[in-house]
Design an enzyme around this catalytic site. Structure first.
Site, PDB file in Angstrom:
ATOM      1  N   HIS A 135     151.626  77.049  82.404  1.00  0.00           N
ATOM      2  CA  HIS A 135     151.178  76.102  81.365  1.00  0.00           C
ATOM      3  C   HIS A 135     151.042  74.676  81.899  1.00  0.00           C
ATOM      4  O   HIS A 135     150.500  73.802  81.226  1.00  0.00           O
ATOM      5  CB  HIS A 135     152.159  76.087  80.190  1.00  0.00           C
ATOM      6  CG  HIS A 135     152.290  77.411  79.500  1.00  0.00           C
ATOM      7  ND1 HIS A 135     151.211  78.064  78.963  1.00  0.00           N
ATOM      8  CD2 HIS A 135     153.367  78.217  79.287  1.00  0.00           C
ATOM      9  CE1 HIS A 135     151.612  79.220  78.428  1.00  0.00           C
ATOM     10  NE2 HIS A 135     152.921  79.335  78.623  1.00  0.00           N
ATOM     11  N   ASP A 243     157.238  88.320  78.844  1.00  0.00           N
ATOM     12  CA  ASP A 243     157.587  88.023  77.460  1.00  0.00           C
ATOM     13  C   ASP A 243     156.760  88.818  76.457  1.00  0.00           C
ATOM     14  O   ASP A 243     156.785  88.537  75.269  1.00  0.00           O
ATOM     15  CB  ASP A 243     157.508  86.509  77.167  1.00  0.00           C
ATOM     16  CG  ASP A 243     156.386  85.813  77.920  1.00  0.00           C
ATOM     17  OD1 ASP A 243     155.507  86.512  78.458  1.00  0.00           O
ATOM     18  OD2 ASP A 243     156.387  84.571  77.966  1.00  0.00           O
TER      19      ASP A 243
HETATM   20  C1  X5A Z   1     156.200  80.346  80.561  1.00  0.00           C
HETATM   21  C2  X5A Z   1     156.281  80.613  79.082  1.00  0.00           C
HETATM   22  C3  X5A Z   1     156.314  79.768  76.833  1.00  0.00           C
HETATM   23  C4  X5A Z   1     156.483  78.542  76.015  1.00  0.00           C
HETATM   24  C5  X5A Z   1     156.637  78.914  74.557  1.00  0.00           C
HETATM   25  C6  X5A Z   1     156.854  77.736  73.659  1.00  0.00           C
HETATM   26  N1  X5A Z   1     156.245  79.550  78.250  1.00  0.00           N
HETATM   27  N2  X5A Z   1     157.033  78.133  72.304  1.00  0.00           N
HETATM   28  O1  X5A Z   1     156.396  81.758  78.685  1.00  0.00           O
HETATM   29 ZN    ZN Z   2     155.009  83.170  78.324  1.00  0.00          ZN
END
Ligand code: X5A
Ligand code: ZN
Length: 652
Positions: A135, A243
Site C-alpha cells: 500500500h 488476509d
Molecule cells: C498489508 C495490509 C491492510 C490495511 C487494512 C486497513 N494492509 N484497514 O493487509
Molecule cells: Zn492486506
C-alpha cells in the site's frame, strides 16, 4: 536448486504503542508464529536461511521520494506523542522508533531474495517481513505499509539485473494500490492484483481498484487482471498477503491455506520457476502460519494438498472475472476471440453412451462423481490429509534403467516389478500384452502404481512398448480403481481410445487430447484435437483440462503419451506440471518405450517439482483451436461448472 527464506528477528521490533483498533492486528507475533510453524514442520530447515540486510538510501530511492525517506528516518528519534501525530497524517499507519530500521530490513530482504534468485543461488524463496509494503506510495505510508518492498524489488530487478518483464502477483485480500500507482505507466512490470472490492466499499475504498483500471500511457494493459502466459515474465514477484484466509479479521473471507499451495504452484510454471514471495498482510496467527507453510512447502517442490469444498464458481466471482477480461481484451491477443462463433449446446451431449451423469441430490456438480463403490478398506486415499508424506517423491520405472537420464538425486530409478503371476493375470485379457517386453513393462508399472496407491511413492513415470500402450493404460486404470482410487483422471494424448469395458460409473474421467474432433461423448468421456499452436495448447490446459480436473477432484491422475501424441517436451512438461495440482500430486506418466531420455528426464523432474521450461511468449490460439474449445465448453458447462471460469462470453 533450493528455496531461500529471508528473515531478521529485528523485524519483530516495530509495534503499536497506543490504542488503535484498526492497526493493532499488525503485530510482531505474525512473524514469530509463521516462523515457529515453519520450524515445527521441518520446512525452515529445508530452506537456505538468509539474514535480511537493510536497504540503502539509493535502493529506497528507486520508488520513494528522498523527502519521504528522510521523514521516515526521523521517526527514529520521535517521542510517542509525535509518532502518534505523524501516524495520523496517513491512513491506517502507526510509527514506532524501530519502524525505519524494520522497514529498511523488509525492503532489504526482498532485494536479497531477488538477488539470490537472479544469480542462481536458489530457484525461489519467501521473505518473511514486516512492515508490509504494497500500500505504500512514492511519498506516503498507507495500510500498515511504510516502504513498498515488492515495488523496490521489481525496480531493482530491472535496474541491477537488466530484466525487461516482471510479473507481480498480489494475492493479498487488499488492493495494492501503491504498486499500481508506481508502475501504472510501465509496460515492463505487469501488476496483477486480486482483492476484495465490494464495489468500492472495502478498504482502501478506491475507484481505481476496479477492473477497468488497466494502466495508462505505455503501461495500458499492464495493470490488474489477466491470464498470465502471454507476457512470459522473466521473474515473478508475489505480494503474498494471507488476509483472505479463513479466520482473518480483516479479510473475513474463506480461503483455505491449501489455496496458497495451488496459487504458488500455478505461478511456478512461469519464468522458469523464479518466484519471489514477500509477506504482506495476514492477521489470523494460526491461519497465517499454516498458509505460510503451504507456500514454502510448495516453493520447496512438495505437491499441493488437494483443495476441498464445492468446485462451483460463484456468480459474483464469474462477473468479476468477466469484467476484468472485457477491460483487458483490447490489450491482450489471448483475450480476443470474437472471430470464433460459439457452437450452441446440442441436446445430444450424453446420447452416445446412453446415460445421464450421476448426480447427487442437491449436491454441486463436483459431487457427481461421488457415488462410487465403497473404497478399499484402509486405503490412504480415504483421508489424504491425515497421511504422512510419501517417503519417495518421484520414481522412474523405465523398462531398462537408463544411465543417460539426468535426474534430481532423490528421484529413484525403480528396480522392482510386480510378481510375474500377478502381472500375467492382469495381462491375460489383452493380446497386445502377450509379448515379453510388454509384460516386463507392465510388471514395472504395476509395482510403481502399487507404491503410489499405498502412499510410499508420490509420482512416477513408466514406459511401455507403443503397441501395448492402450492395454497397459487399461490395466493401470483397472488396477487403480480396484486398489483404492475413488476417482481417476486419465489424460490420454494421441491415439488412445477409452478402454471399451471401462465402467460408466463416474469414477473415471477420460480426457483424450489428440482425437479427430472435439466430442463430449458423456461428461466423463471427452475428446479434443491436439491444438495446433502453443496458444491453443495453453487455452486447452487452462480452459478445459484444469477446470474439468479440478471439478472432478481425482485422487489419482494418469497421463499417457500414446501413439502419435505429437507433443513437444516443453508442452508435455507444462501439462504434467499443471496436473500435479490434482490428487496431491499423485500423477503417473506413461510414456512409449522409445521416447527419448530427454523426455523421460524432463517429465520426471517436473513431477518431482522442478519448474517446466518456459514456452516463450505464447502465440494466439488458432481459429480451429478456439472452435474446439468453445464447442466443448458449450457441451460440458452444464455439468462441469468450473468451465465457466474460462468462458469468454458473459455468464447468464
Ligand atoms: C498489508 C495490509 C491492510 C490495511 C487494512 C486497513 N494492509 N484497514 O493487509
Ligand atoms: Zn492486506
Amino acid at each position: 536448486m533450493g528455496t531461500a527464506l529471508v528473515y531478521h528477528e529485528d523485524m519483530t521490533a516495530t509495534r503499536l504503542l497506543w490504542d488503535d483498533p484498526e492497526c493493532e492486528i499488525e503485530r510482531p507475533e505474525r512473524l514469530t508464529a509463521a516462523l515457529d510453524r515453519l520450524r515445527q514442520r521441518g520446512l525452515e530447515q529445508r530452506c537456505l536461511r538468509l539474514s535480511a540486510r537493510e536497504a540503502s538510501k539509493e535502493e529506497l530511492g528507486l520508488v520513494h521520494s528522498p523527502e519521504y525517506v528522510s521523514l521516515v528516518r526521523k521517526t527514529q528519534v520521535l517521542g510517542e506523542e509525535e509518532l502518534q501525530a505523524l501516524s495520523r497524517q496517513f491512513d491506517a499507519i502507526y510509527f514506532h522508533p524501530s519502524t525505519f530500521h524494520c522497514a529498511r530490513l523488509a525492503a532489504g530482504a526482498g532485494l536479497q531474495l531477488v538477488d539470490a534468485v537472479l544469480t542462481g543461488t536458489v530457484q525461489n524463496g519467501l521473505a518473511l517481513v514486516r512492515p508490509p509494503g504494497h500500500h505504500s506510495q512514492r511519498a506516503a505510508a498507507n495500510g500498515f505499509c511504510v516502504f513498498n518492498n515488492v515495488a523496490i524489488a521489481a525496480a531493482h530487478a530491472k535496474q541491477k539485473h537488466g530484466l525487461h518483464r516482471i510479473l507481480i502477483v498480489d494475492w493479498d485480500v487488499h488492493h495494492g494500490q501503491g504498486i499500481q500507482y508506481l508502475f501504472e505507466d510501465d509496460p515492463s512490470v505487469l501488476y496483477f492484483s486480486w482483492h476484495r472490492y465490494e464495489h468500492g466499499r472495502f478498504w482502501p475504498f478506491l475507484r481505481e481498484s476496479d477492473a477497468d483500471a488497466v494502466g495508462r500511457g505505455q503501461g495500458l494493459g499492464f495493470t490488474v487482471n489477466l491470464p498470465w502466459n502471454q507476457f512470459d515474465p522473466e521473474l515473478v514477484l508475489v505480494s503474498a498477503g494471507f488476509d483472505s484466509v479463513i479466520g482473518d479479521p480483516e479479510g473475513q473471507m474463506q480461503a483455505t491455506p491449501e489455496c496458497f499451495a495451488h496459487l504458488t504452484q500455478l505461478l511456478q510454471v512461469l519464468a522458469g520457476g523464479r518466484v519471489c514471495a514477500m509477506l504482506e498482510g495476514g492477521y489470523h496467527l494460526e491461519s497465517l502460519a499454516e498458509s505460510v507453510c503451504m507456500t514454502v512447502q510448495t516453493l520447496l517442490g512438495d505437491p499441493a494438498p488437494p483443495l476441498s469444498g464445492p468446485m462451483v464458481p460463484c456468480q459474483s466471482a464469474l462477473e468479476s472475472i468477466q469484467s476484468a477480461r472485457a477491460a483487458q481484451a483490447p490489450y491482450w491477443k489471448s483475450l480476443q476471440l470474437q472471430d470464433a462463433t460459439p457452437v450452441p449446446t446440442s441436446p445430444s451431449t450424453h446420447s452416445p453412451e446412453g446415460r445421464p451423469p450421476p448426480l447427487l441430490p442437491g449436491g454441486p456438480m463436483c459431487k457427481a462423481a461421488a457415488p462410487a463403490p465403497a473404497p478399499a478398506p484402509s486405503s490412504f486415499l480415504d483421508q489424504p490429509c491425515l497421511c504422512p508424506a510419501p517417503s519417495v517423491r518421484t520414481t522412474v520405472a523405465l523398462t531398462a534403467p537408463d544411465t543417460t537420464l539426468v535426474l534430481p538425486p532423490d528421484v529413484i530409478q525403480q528396480e522392482g516389478s510386480a510378481l510375474r503371476e500377478e502381472t500375467e493375470a492382469w495381462a491375460r485379457p489383452h493380446k497386445s500384452l502377450a509379448r515379453e517386453e510388454a509384460l516386463t513393462a507392465l510388471g514395472k508399472l504395476l509395482y510403481l502404481l502399487d507404491g503410489m496407491l499405498d502412499g510410499q511413492v508420490n509420482s512416477g513415470i513408466a514406459a511401455t512398448p507403443a503397441s501395448a500402450a492402450a492395454a497397459t493404460l487399461d490395466v493401470a486404470i483397472q488396477r487403480g480403481l480396484s486398489h483404492g482410487a475413488q476417482r481417476l483422471l486419465c489424460v490420454a494424448l494421441g491415439q488412445l481410445d477409452r478402454p471399451p469395458d471401462l465402467a460408466h460409473d463416474g469414477r473415471t474421467l477420460w480426457l483424450n487430447i489428440g482425437g479427430k474432433e472435439a466430442a463430449a461423448l458423456s461428461m466423463f468421456h471427452v475428446s479434443t484435437p491436439l491444438p495446433v499452436m502453443t496458444g491453443g495448447f495453453l487455452s486447452c490446459i487452462l480452459g478445459l483440462v484444469l477446470p474439468l480436473a479440478y471439478g472432478f477432484q481425482p485422487d489419482l491422475v494418469l497421463v499417457a503419451l500414446g501413439p502419435g501424441h505429437g507433443l513437444q517436451g516443453p508442452h508435455a512438461a507444462l501439462l504434467s506440471a499443471m496436473l500435479r495440482g490434482l490428487a496431491g500430486g499423485r500423477v503417473l506418466a506413461l510414456l512409449e518405450e522409445d521416447s527419448t531420455p530427454q523426455l523421460a528426464g524432463i517429465l520426471a523432474r517436473v513431477l518431482h517439482g522442478e519448474a517446466p521450461p518456459s514456452l516463450g511468449p505464447s502465440s494466439m490460439a488458432s481459429p480451429e483451436d478456439v472452435q474446439a474449445l468453445m464447442y466443448l465448453r458449450g457441451q460440458l458447462e452444464p455439468q462441469w461448472k468450473m468451465l465457466q471460469v474460462g468462458a469468454f462470453t458473459p455468464q447468464k
